[in-house]
Motif scaffolding. Structure first.
Motif, PDB file in Angstrom:
ATOM      1  N   LYS A 112      48.620  60.206   5.117  1.00 22.05           N
ATOM      2  CA  LYS A 112      47.167  60.376   5.017  1.00 22.05           C
ATOM      3  C   LYS A 112      46.760  60.874   3.623  1.00 22.05           C
ATOM      4  N   ASP A 113      47.475  61.875   3.096  1.00 21.18           N
ATOM      5  CA  ASP A 113      46.997  62.555   1.885  1.00 21.18           C
ATOM      6  C   ASP A 113      47.955  62.528   0.693  1.00 21.18           C
ATOM      7  N   GLY A 114      49.156  62.009   0.867  1.00 20.32           N
ATOM      8  CA  GLY A 114      50.093  61.949  -0.252  1.00 20.32           C
ATOM      9  C   GLY A 114      49.697  60.835  -1.220  1.00 20.32           C
ATOM     10  N   ILE A 115      49.949  61.062  -2.503  1.00 21.72           N
ATOM     11  CA  ILE A 115      49.623  60.045  -3.519  1.00 21.72           C
ATOM     12  C   ILE A 115      50.895  59.742  -4.302  1.00 21.72           C
ATOM     13  N   VAL A 116      51.259  58.448  -4.327  1.00 20.69           N
ATOM     14  CA  VAL A 116      52.466  58.044  -5.052  1.00 20.69           C
ATOM     15  C   VAL A 116      52.107  57.836  -6.512  1.00 20.69           C
ATOM     16  N   LYS A 117      52.829  58.569  -7.389  1.00 23.51           N
ATOM     17  CA  LYS A 117      52.587  58.464  -8.828  1.00 23.51           C
ATOM     18  C   LYS A 117      53.730  57.696  -9.476  1.00 23.51           C
ATOM     19  N   GLU A 118      53.472  57.208 -10.679  1.00 20.72           N
ATOM     20  CA  GLU A 118      54.549  56.580 -11.449  1.00 20.72           C
ATOM     21  C   GLU A 118      55.662  57.602 -11.685  1.00 20.72           C
ATOM     22  N   GLY A 119      56.888  57.111 -11.841  1.00 20.43           N
ATOM     23  CA  GLY A 119      58.006  58.002 -12.141  1.00 20.43           C
ATOM     24  C   GLY A 119      58.598  58.639 -10.907  1.00 20.43           C
ATOM     25  N   ASN A 120      58.405  57.991  -9.738  1.00 22.27           N
ATOM     26  CA  ASN A 120      58.987  58.494  -8.482  1.00 22.27           C
ATOM     27  C   ASN A 120      58.492  59.875  -8.095  1.00 22.27           C
ATOM     28  N   VAL A 121      57.257  60.154  -8.404  1.00 26.42           N
ATOM     29  CA  VAL A 121      56.680  61.452  -8.038  1.00 26.42           C
ATOM     30  C   VAL A 121      55.664  61.255  -6.912  1.00 26.42           C
ATOM     31  N   LEU A 122      55.798  62.068  -5.889  1.00 29.09           N
ATOM     32  CA  LEU A 122      54.827  62.078  -4.798  1.00 29.09           C
ATOM     33  C   LEU A 122      53.961  63.323  -4.955  1.00 29.09           C
ATOM     34  N   LYS A 123      52.656  63.098  -5.013  1.00 28.36           N
ATOM     35  CA  LYS A 123      51.737  64.234  -5.168  1.00 28.36           C
ATOM     36  C   LYS A 123      51.259  64.655  -3.780  1.00 28.36           C
ATOM     37  N   VAL A 124      51.501  65.903  -3.454  1.00 24.32           N
ATOM     38  CA  VAL A 124      51.091  66.425  -2.137  1.00 24.32           C
ATOM     39  C   VAL A 124      50.353  67.750  -2.332  1.00 24.32           C
ATOM     40  N   ASP A 125      49.613  67.813  -3.435  1.00 21.12           N
ATOM     41  CA  ASP A 125      49.022  69.098  -3.797  1.00 21.12           C
ATOM     42  C   ASP A 125      47.828  69.484  -2.930  1.00 21.12           C
ATOM     43  N   SER A 126      47.314  68.547  -2.116  1.00 19.49           N
ATOM     44  CA  SER A 126      46.173  68.921  -1.276  1.00 19.49           C
ATOM     45  C   SER A 126      46.592  69.642  -0.004  1.00 19.49           C
ATOM     46  N   PHE A 127      47.915  69.615   0.329  1.00 16.62           N
ATOM     47  CA  PHE A 127      48.324  70.311   1.567  1.00 16.62           C
ATOM     48  C   PHE A 127      49.646  71.058   1.463  1.00 16.62           C
ATOM     49  N   LEU A 128      50.436  70.805   0.404  1.00 15.78           N
ATOM     50  CA  LEU A 128      51.779  71.402   0.395  1.00 15.78           C
ATOM     51  C   LEU A 128      52.051  72.329  -0.785  1.00 15.78           C
ATOM     52  N   ASN A 129      51.746  71.906  -2.000  1.00 11.94           N
ATOM     53  CA  ASN A 129      52.210  72.738  -3.113  1.00 11.94           C
ATOM     54  C   ASN A 129      51.157  73.098  -4.167  1.00 11.94           C
ATOM     55  N   HIS A 130      49.901  73.042  -3.747  1.00 12.47           N
ATOM     56  CA  HIS A 130      48.864  73.675  -4.583  1.00 12.47           C
ATOM     57  C   HIS A 130      47.867  74.301  -3.605  1.00 12.47           C
ATOM     58  N   GLN A 131      47.060  73.470  -2.920  1.00 14.21           N
ATOM     59  CA  GLN A 131      46.396  73.951  -1.705  1.00 14.21           C
ATOM     60  C   GLN A 131      47.427  73.837  -0.576  1.00 14.21           C
ATOM     61  N   MET A 132      47.500  74.835   0.277  1.00 15.34           N
ATOM     62  CA  MET A 132      48.535  74.824   1.326  1.00 15.34           C
ATOM     63  C   MET A 132      47.900  74.862   2.707  1.00 15.34           C
ATOM     64  N   ASP A 133      48.289  73.930   3.564  1.00 14.87           N
ATOM     65  CA  ASP A 133      47.783  73.869   4.940  1.00 14.87           C
ATOM     66  C   ASP A 133      48.686  74.737   5.819  1.00 14.87           C
ATOM     67  N   ILE A 134      48.214  75.914   6.133  1.00 15.98           N
ATOM     68  CA  ILE A 134      49.048  76.900   6.819  1.00 15.98           C
ATOM     69  C   ILE A 134      49.348  76.488   8.260  1.00 15.98           C
ATOM     70  N   HIS A 135      48.419  75.742   8.873  1.00 11.56           N
ATOM     71  CA  HIS A 135      48.701  75.248  10.224  1.00 11.56           C
ATOM     72  C   HIS A 135      49.888  74.281  10.186  1.00 11.56           C
ATOM     73  N   LEU A 136      49.869  73.371   9.213  1.00 11.79           N
ATOM     74  CA  LEU A 136      50.995  72.441   9.031  1.00 11.79           C
ATOM     75  C   LEU A 136      52.287  73.221   8.754  1.00 11.79           C
ATOM     76  N   PHE A 137      52.199  74.231   7.893  1.00 15.08           N
ATOM     77  CA  PHE A 137      53.388  75.045   7.582  1.00 15.08           C
ATOM     78  C   PHE A 137      53.933  75.702   8.853  1.00 15.08           C
ATOM     79  N   GLY A 138      53.017  76.126   9.722  1.00 21.69           N
ATOM     80  CA  GLY A 138      53.448  76.742  10.985  1.00 21.69           C
ATOM     81  C   GLY A 138      54.274  75.776  11.814  1.00 21.69           C
TER      82      GLY A 138
END
Ligand code: 5GP
Length: 193
Positions: free
Chosen positions: A10-36
């Protein structure tokens, strides 16, 4: 498909260079319910292990590690990436090459926080080539402590880290393993687990 995989689609963005951006829920803004939910899943996968400490690496492993630690009711130690003037006493140090920043860092843990009695679960957000994990494993081993397992949120299965770490004999559990991803189309395919 588990909740993390659904969220990556739903929210991951695939970037060039084999990088997956997940900053909206995992490693910048963090979804604590998901973490739970992730914490409960790690607890069930390592339920039979006598874990008394969680080890992670700054910065983006810390949030996940804290929620996992609540499940196990144990403290979290995070490896620091730079020598702070606040670090006192003897240190364990391992050199780690950063996948995202393409540079080498020393990662450091104060010796007073890891000892031979410790049974450690290592937690991190991503596994790519495995450099970060190997640095953490070296630190646990230098302390004479035991690596009971390794929990990763997102493993990029097309990079070498997962194979290297499993070949070393560690129980490595990744909640989402990406088999392939494409920056042009945005397609993400998970490994069946
Ligand atoms: P490794 O040491 O396994 O090559 O890389 C692991 C570290 O690099 C993780 O701690 C994570 O911070 C970062 N990393 C690796 N791949 C990605 C990625 O695709 N996206 C993001 N956001 N971070 C990554």
């Amino acid at each position: 498909m588990n909740v993390l995989e659904e969220r990556i689609l739903k929210d991951g963005i695939v970037k060039e260079g084999n990088v997956l951006k997940v900053d909206s829920f995992l490693n910048h803004q963090m979804d604590i319910h998901l973490f739970g939910e992730m914490g409960k899943e790690f607890k069930s996968r390592f339920a039979d292990k006598p874990i008394n400490k969680i080890l992670t690496i700054e910065a983006s492993g810390i949030g996940i590690a804290c929620i996992v630690a609540q499940q196990f009711d144990v403290p979290v130690v995070f490896a620091k990436k730079s020598q702070s003037i606040n670090l006192e006493g003897e240190m364990y140090v391992a050199e780690v090459e950063s996948f995202t920043h393409k540079c080498k860092n020393n990662v450091i843990v104060a010796q007073k926080f890891l000892s031979p009695e410790d049974h450690v679960l290592i937690i991190d957000d991503f596994l790519a080539n495995g450099c970060a994990l190997q640095g953490l494993i070296r630190i646990v081993q230098a302390a004479g402590a035991t690596v009971e397992g390794i929990g990763i949120a997102i493993e990029k299965g097309f990079q070498s880290g997962g194979r290297i770490i499993r070949n070393l004999g560690f129980q490595l559990e990744s909640l989402a393993v990406i088999e392939k991803m494409n920056a042009q189309t945005g397609e993400i395919v998970f490994r069946e687990q």
